[in-house]
Write an enzyme that holds these catalytic residues in place. Structure first.
Site: not given
Length: 191
Positions: A102-106, A129, A162, A174
């Site tokens: 959340s700190s990066l999303g902000r 992504e 998967y 990957q």
């Protein structure tokens, strides 16, 4: 049901969940923090007039490496692919959700557009992504905490994991950011 920190620790101890390497302070109340690896797949300038999802477009990207103390600058509106430093593995009865911190999303950093779901049987590093939706460049550093994984228990173990041949999974195993392989969905399809 979402697994708590206690259950995550139990599943890790049994080897049913794999997060490798697992940092000392990475287990949160109901998730595990993951970090950014050093390889970034950048979209290069191209002479192609559009992206054709039925064709291999791997020539649209080039790999760059983030040095330990030097940041990668993610510019406003830019989209790149990164990956988790950690190798992730899931058993047949768990799925995982990858979410941003959340700190990066902000600050305007998004870590996935649609690839936040991790199927039972997954083994490998998760491709991120990365998008900058702010109006200023954002610095990305190798080994920075980039996201978190929460785990959910299925009602029954999955019949087809998967990576199974029946599913034709495109990304199992990957180890670095991997460009889209959607064109494989059209192999052998008449056009």
């Amino acid at each position: 049901m979402v697994l708590s920190d206690r259950t995550i620790k139990e599943e890790l101890a049994k080897g049913r969940i794999v997060v490798d390497p697992l940092g000392d302070d990475c287990i949160q109340p109901a998730s595990v923090d993951v970090h950014l690896d050093k390889q970034i797949l950048v979209f290069a300038n191209s002479r192609r007039p559009f992206i054709d999802i039925r064709q291999d477009m791997s020539d649209l990207t080039e790999m760059v490496e983030v040095e330990n103390d030097r940041p990668f600058m993610l510019h406003p509106g830019e989209f790149v692919l990164g990956s988790t430093l950690e190798r992730i593995e899931l058993p047949e009865d768990l799925v995982a959700r990858l979410e941003g911190k959340s700190s990066l999303g902000r600050l305007g950093l998004l870590i996935h557009s649609t690839a936040g779901y991790v199927d039972p049987g997954w083994k490998g590093h998760l491709t991120l992504e990365l998008s900058n939706v702010s109006n200023l460049p954002i610095t990305l550093y190798h080994r920075m905490k980039i996201g978190q994984i929460s785990y959910l228990r299925l009602t029954t173990p999955a019949d087809n994991l998967y990576g199974s041949q029946a599913l034709g999974s495109k990304y199992q195993g990957q180890t670095s950011p991997t460009a889209s392989r959607v064109y494989r969905d059209y192999d052998g399809v008449s056009r």
